[in-house]
Motif scaffolding. Sequence first.
Motif, PDB file in Angstrom:
ATOM      1  N   TYR A  40       0.858  -1.182   0.000  1.00 38.93           N
ATOM      2  CA  TYR A  40       0.000   0.000   0.000  1.00 38.93           C
ATOM      3  C   TYR A  40       0.897   1.237   0.000  1.00 38.93           C
ATOM      4  O   TYR A  40       1.825   1.339   0.801  1.00 38.93           O
ATOM      5  N   ALA A  41       0.635   2.182  -0.922  1.00 39.77           N
ATOM      6  CA  ALA A  41       1.484   3.365  -1.025  1.00 39.77           C
ATOM      7  C   ALA A  41       0.647   4.624  -1.064  1.00 39.77           C
ATOM      8  O   ALA A  41      -0.409   4.661  -1.700  1.00 39.77           O
ATOM      9  N   VAL A  42       1.103   5.659  -0.376  1.00 36.34           N
ATOM     10  CA  VAL A  42       0.583   7.010  -0.535  1.00 36.34           C
ATOM     11  C   VAL A  42       1.544   7.716  -1.483  1.00 36.34           C
ATOM     12  O   VAL A  42       2.691   7.978  -1.123  1.00 36.34           O
ATOM     13  N   THR A  43       1.101   8.002  -2.706  1.00 40.44           N
ATOM     14  CA  THR A  43       1.995   8.549  -3.727  1.00 40.44           C
ATOM     15  C   THR A  43       1.994  10.063  -3.767  1.00 40.44           C
ATOM     16  O   THR A  43       2.927  10.671  -4.285  1.00 40.44           O
ATOM     17  N   GLN A  45      -0.003  13.726  -1.517  1.00 42.00           N
ATOM     18  CA  GLN A  45      -0.894  14.121  -0.445  1.00 42.00           C
ATOM     19  C   GLN A  45      -1.033  15.636  -0.427  1.00 42.00           C
ATOM     20  O   GLN A  45      -0.103  16.362  -0.775  1.00 42.00           O
ATOM     21  N   TRP A  46      -2.211  16.124  -0.070  1.00 40.01           N
ATOM     22  CA  TRP A  46      -2.445  17.553   0.063  1.00 40.01           C
ATOM     23  C   TRP A  46      -3.380  17.768   1.256  1.00 40.01           C
ATOM     24  O   TRP A  46      -3.691  16.816   1.989  1.00 40.01           O
ATOM     25  N   ASP A  47      -3.819  19.023   1.467  1.00 40.23           N
ATOM     26  CA  ASP A  47      -4.538  19.342   2.699  1.00 40.23           C
ATOM     27  C   ASP A  47      -5.755  18.458   2.940  1.00 40.23           C
ATOM     28  O   ASP A  47      -6.005  18.003   4.056  1.00 40.23           O
ATOM     29  N   THR A  48      -6.549  18.239   1.901  1.00 41.06           N
ATOM     30  CA  THR A  48      -7.833  17.557   2.084  1.00 41.06           C
ATOM     31  C   THR A  48      -7.913  16.193   1.403  1.00 41.06           C
ATOM     32  O   THR A  48      -8.980  15.585   1.391  1.00 41.06           O
ATOM     33  N   GLY A  49      -6.829  15.721   0.842  1.00 37.52           N
ATOM     34  CA  GLY A  49      -6.908  14.446   0.138  1.00 37.52           C
ATOM     35  C   GLY A  49      -5.543  13.872  -0.160  1.00 37.52           C
ATOM     36  O   GLY A  49      -4.500  14.431   0.183  1.00 37.52           O
ATOM     37  N   PHE A  50      -5.548  12.728  -0.825  1.00 40.55           N
ATOM     38  CA  PHE A  50      -4.296  12.080  -1.189  1.00 40.55           C
ATOM     39  C   PHE A  50      -4.541  11.102  -2.331  1.00 40.55           C
ATOM     40  O   PHE A  50      -5.681  10.742  -2.647  1.00 40.55           O
ATOM     41  N   GLN A  51      -3.461  10.706  -2.998  1.00 41.19           N
ATOM     42  CA  GLN A  51      -3.499   9.670  -4.028  1.00 41.19           C
ATOM     43  C   GLN A  51      -2.703   8.480  -3.538  1.00 41.19           C
ATOM     44  O   GLN A  51      -1.642   8.647  -2.919  1.00 41.19           O
ATOM     45  N   GLY A  52      -3.223   7.289  -3.773  1.00 43.31           N
ATOM     46  CA  GLY A  52      -2.546   6.093  -3.306  1.00 43.31           C
ATOM     47  C   GLY A  52      -2.619   4.953  -4.300  1.00 43.31           C
ATOM     48  O   GLY A  52      -3.237   5.070  -5.359  1.00 43.31           O
ATOM     49  N   SER A  53      -1.963   3.872  -3.970  1.00 43.14           N
ATOM     50  CA  SER A  53      -1.977   2.685  -4.832  1.00 43.14           C
ATOM     51  C   SER A  53      -1.879   1.435  -3.978  1.00 43.14           C
ATOM     52  O   SER A  53      -1.422   1.478  -2.828  1.00 43.14           O
ATOM     53  N   VAL A  54      -2.338   0.325  -4.542  1.00 40.55           N
ATOM     54  CA  VAL A  54      -2.147  -0.981  -3.923  1.00 40.55           C
ATOM     55  C   VAL A  54      -1.590  -1.938  -4.964  1.00 40.55           C
ATOM     56  O   VAL A  54      -1.980  -1.898  -6.135  1.00 40.55           O
ATOM     57  N   LYS A  55      -0.658  -2.758  -4.541  1.00 35.58           N
ATOM     58  CA  LYS A  55      -0.138  -3.835  -5.387  1.00 35.58           C
ATOM     59  C   LYS A  55      -0.395  -5.146  -4.665  1.00 35.58           C
ATOM     60  O   LYS A  55       0.053  -5.343  -3.533  1.00 35.58           O
ATOM     61  N   ILE A  56      -1.139  -6.033  -5.316  1.00 36.17           N
ATOM     62  CA  ILE A  56      -1.528  -7.313  -4.723  1.00 36.17           C
ATOM     63  C   ILE A  56      -0.719  -8.421  -5.388  1.00 36.17           C
ATOM     64  O   ILE A  56      -0.670  -8.503  -6.627  1.00 36.17           O
ATOM     65  N   THR A  57      -0.092  -9.256  -4.594  1.00 36.85           N
ATOM     66  CA  THR A  57       0.619 -10.420  -5.122  1.00 36.85           C
ATOM     67  C   THR A  57      -0.001 -11.674  -4.524  1.00 36.85           C
ATOM     68  O   THR A  57      -0.118 -11.803  -3.293  1.00 36.85           O
ATOM     69  N   ASN A  58      -0.392 -12.580  -5.386  1.00 37.33           N
ATOM     70  CA  ASN A  58      -0.998 -13.850  -4.953  1.00 37.33           C
ATOM     71  C   ASN A  58       0.093 -14.909  -4.830  1.00 37.33           C
ATOM     72  O   ASN A  58       0.714 -15.290  -5.822  1.00 37.33           O
ATOM     73  N   ASN A  59       0.340 -15.392  -3.631  1.00 34.65           N
ATOM     74  CA  ASN A  59       1.364 -16.418  -3.401  1.00 34.65           C
ATOM     75  C   ASN A  59       0.781 -17.814  -3.262  1.00 34.65           C
ATOM     76  O   ASN A  59       1.531 -18.776  -3.033  1.00 34.65           O
TER      77      ASN A  59
END
Length: 492
Positions: A40-43, A45-59
């Motif tokens: 999980y990454a926060v790429t 961020q600003w005062d009222t919000g943010f952009q993020g990402s998730v990378k899922i790996t199936n093991n």
Amino acid sequence: MRHPPRSVLLAVTGAAALIAGVTVPVVTAQGATPACTVEYAVTSQWDTGFQGSVKITNNAAPLNGWSLGFDFADGQKVTQGWGAKWSQSAATVTVSNESWNGSLGTGASVSGGFIASKSAANAVPTSFKLNGTTCNAGTEPPPTTPPTDPPDPGDKPPALHVSGNKLMDAGGRTRRLLGVNRSGGEFMCVQGRGIWDGPVDDAAIKAIADWKANTVRIPLNEECWLGLSNIKPEYAGANYVNAVNDLVAKVKAHGMTPVVELHWTYGQYTGNSAGCSDVHASCQKPMPDMRYTPSFWTSVANTFKNDPAVVFDLFNEPYPDRATSTTTQAWQCWRDGGTCPGIGYEVAGMQDLVDAVRATGAKNVILAGGIAYSNDLSQWLTYRPTDPAGNLAAAWHVYNFNTCSNESCWNSTLAPVAAQVPLVAGEIGENTCAHSFVDRVMKWFDDRGLSYLGWTWNTWDCSSGPSLIAGYDGTPTSFGVGLRDHLRALNG
């Protein structure tokens, strides 16, 4: 876009300050392998919000369909998502597969991104479940929330580069190109009527910026740039180049990214869908020509190679598919050039043009549009040119009358490209004097964090251009109001 008759001729900003991404690492204790891992990454961020990402790996065993769940602790709310289907109920976020990425084999990964609102706190989720199975089991706890007061990137347009399938700035922030085309430089000079169609003074460029555009695409003419003898001297060579340089500087002065693009080229073509019979650069040709186009890009690249804020768009709308008898021949012509069936001049392929740019030492981001007037990217990944700088992105054009003009086509042909390289819709538009079609295009691209530019910032008739504006003060047409209001909503 073909022009009207001459007679008519997300990154969220505002008060926001972006920050470099912070990723939750997956460090497994005592060598254990969890059934699934989530990064999980926060790429940004600003005062009222943010952009993020998730990378899922199936093991574990292969999955045919997947759904990831996690909870926000501080009232965060997802407002947009791409790369998957995003939904939220109270604090619980659910991320599930699209139709095209539902298969997740053992060891395979899939990624998605999102934009969310927040208050002061922004704690990262601590628990993730994939199809009900807890991920990251046995891993160390995630780091604390990233800082909220990063340096302000300022008003200057960013130096851009490609990282995976994203355009990034020098600070590691993801950037989207959102704006307009400023047509004129491709046709006025070859018609002997000037260089630009309408004003390009500071007030005229400020009007574009007032729409909250962050990018302006500038179509050019290779004969005018090179100063060939069929062009009036006052509109050719150094005079033309200086005018382009001046416009690029004004676009940058208003904080916008300039995209310099080759629109009209030399070479006689009278075959299927010919725009003109003239050998000169007086209309859209099916492919660039080997005689002048590599020289054009060598000159343009030398002009802007020390300015990584400038993006190069190699050729407006290739359509070798209208001349050749098979799709394979069309794509081979597109990449390799040479003697192409149905085209009477020697073609410069996309690889030739990439090579011409890179031979100058320029590392600027390059856009390459597909076939069928840049509306077909179905084999772009198969035939994409080799770029030693690793800064190649795909360009795509769409209008309501194109073949690939619905979400089904976009899901099947665009999504795989966008998963591997940045995708820029260099022209979007419709000839209805409305904006319902481009609204759909923008939503599809917004959901995936992609870039798009409206056609065009010229005062033509909105049904024949189509034109975004009724006046160079930025007064929109009934078509343009859709893009204007959307950009202002995105970028405040």
